[in-house]
Design a protein around this motif. Sequence first.
Motif, mmCIF file in Angstrom:
data_model
loop_
_atom_site.group_PDB
_atom_site.id
_atom_site.type_symbol
_atom_site.label_atom_id
_atom_site.label_comp_id
_atom_site.label_asym_id
_atom_site.label_seq_id
_atom_site.Cartn_x
_atom_site.Cartn_y
_atom_site.Cartn_z
ATOM 1 N N TYR A 191 0.403 -1.415 0.112
ATOM 2 C CA TYR A 191 0.086 0.071 0.174
ATOM 3 C C TYR A 191 0.918 0.980 0.549
ATOM 4 N N GLN A 192 0.198 1.955 -0.250
ATOM 5 C CA GLN A 192 0.459 3.524 0.260
ATOM 6 C C GLN A 192 -0.028 4.376 1.200
ATOM 7 N N THR A 207 7.860 9.011 8.826
ATOM 8 C CA THR A 207 8.459 7.945 9.333
ATOM 9 C C THR A 207 7.577 6.687 9.714
ATOM 10 N N VAL A 208 7.254 5.706 8.438
ATOM 11 C CA VAL A 208 6.226 5.023 8.665
ATOM 12 C C VAL A 208 6.613 2.867 9.226
ATOM 13 N N GLY A 234 13.302 7.809 -1.464
ATOM 14 C CA GLY A 234 13.058 7.217 -0.858
ATOM 15 C C GLY A 234 13.111 5.724 -0.929
ATOM 16 N N LYS A 235 12.859 4.588 -0.698
ATOM 17 C CA LYS A 235 12.534 3.794 -1.298
ATOM 18 C C LYS A 235 12.827 4.144 -3.321
ATOM 19 N N LYS A 236 12.019 4.524 -3.507
ATOM 20 C CA LYS A 236 11.914 4.663 -4.714
ATOM 21 C C LYS A 236 12.059 6.700 -5.084
ATOM 22 N N PHE A 251 2.075 11.911 0.240
ATOM 23 C CA PHE A 251 2.665 10.611 0.601
ATOM 24 C C PHE A 251 2.854 10.430 1.494
ATOM 25 N N LEU A 252 2.892 9.553 2.937
ATOM 26 C CA LEU A 252 3.580 9.510 3.511
ATOM 27 C C LEU A 252 5.039 7.816 3.754
ATOM 28 N N GLY A 253 4.764 6.570 2.309
ATOM 29 C CA GLY A 253 5.360 6.412 2.574
ATOM 30 C C GLY A 253 4.879 4.744 1.891
ATOM 31 N N GLU A 254 5.141 4.013 1.771
ATOM 32 C CA GLU A 254 5.215 2.875 1.410
ATOM 33 C C GLU A 254 4.722 1.981 2.512
#
Length: 285
Positions: A191-192, A207-208, A234-236, A251-254
């Motif tokens: 999920y995003q 941070t998630v 981030g990751k991407k 956006f907070l993160g994946e």
Amino acid sequence: MKKLILGLCAALTFSLIFSFDWPQNEILSDSFYSYFAQLRGGTIGTSLVFSESKEVKAADSGRILAIISEHDEDELFESTLGNAAILAHKDDLITVYANLDAENLEELYKLTDVATGTSFGTTGTSSWQQGEGCLEFQVIDTKNKTYINPRILMPRIGKELPLTIKNTVAINKKGTSYDLGTVKTMPAGVYQLYRERQDIAMPYKTTVYVNGAVSESLSYDTLSEKNGRISVVGKKNYDVSVVYPDSEKQFLGEITLPKGKDSIMVILSDILGKEKQIVYTVEAR
């Protein structure tokens, strides 16, 4: 009409210990018009926009690379920066002072090497921004092709605008949205995660955590640019279509939710280190 003043841009590397003075008299941190990386004009903002019309000064010593004027009869398109001064510093850094008043330009054309605190005149209303008479200040790392959050290089004073975590949703690859404030069960998978975007306040870091482990952390100290697209790293590399899919979300993160009972913790940090956090619990099936 763009009038370039040739200058030398040294090849140096951005360092976190490198610091600038304020390009205007210091203001309280909670009174900027727009923060770095906020949504601005359908893109991720690469500037720090001040809130008042005041004298502008060089944030550090350097050499003038260019003076840009707002427009001219010979130009088909006006400068989006309005009247601006571009200054090269050590460590491959460039500072941009945009939205200057036109009355300052003739004096700026005479400058070559400038010292910290050199006056660039006052701000005007020449750039394509919604603020009135506000300095638009950019810091660019030309070697690494990144925009740097000016606030990490300047002294920090005052307090920060409070951060909020509201209307957090998780959106899967099919585009199905789950409101984490109300949902109790949802499919396992990727999920995003999004929160409701604030108009001005901007977290320095998000941070998630999923089940106590960091799933993703986004830090707004720099923004990358590739093929003309500004991205949060981030990751991407996440461009505006992910970071701000509309004017309401940020956006907070994946995250990846395994089957079973999952704990999702969201932490927002401001630039002074103050945190806001919330925990959601769901059953992934």
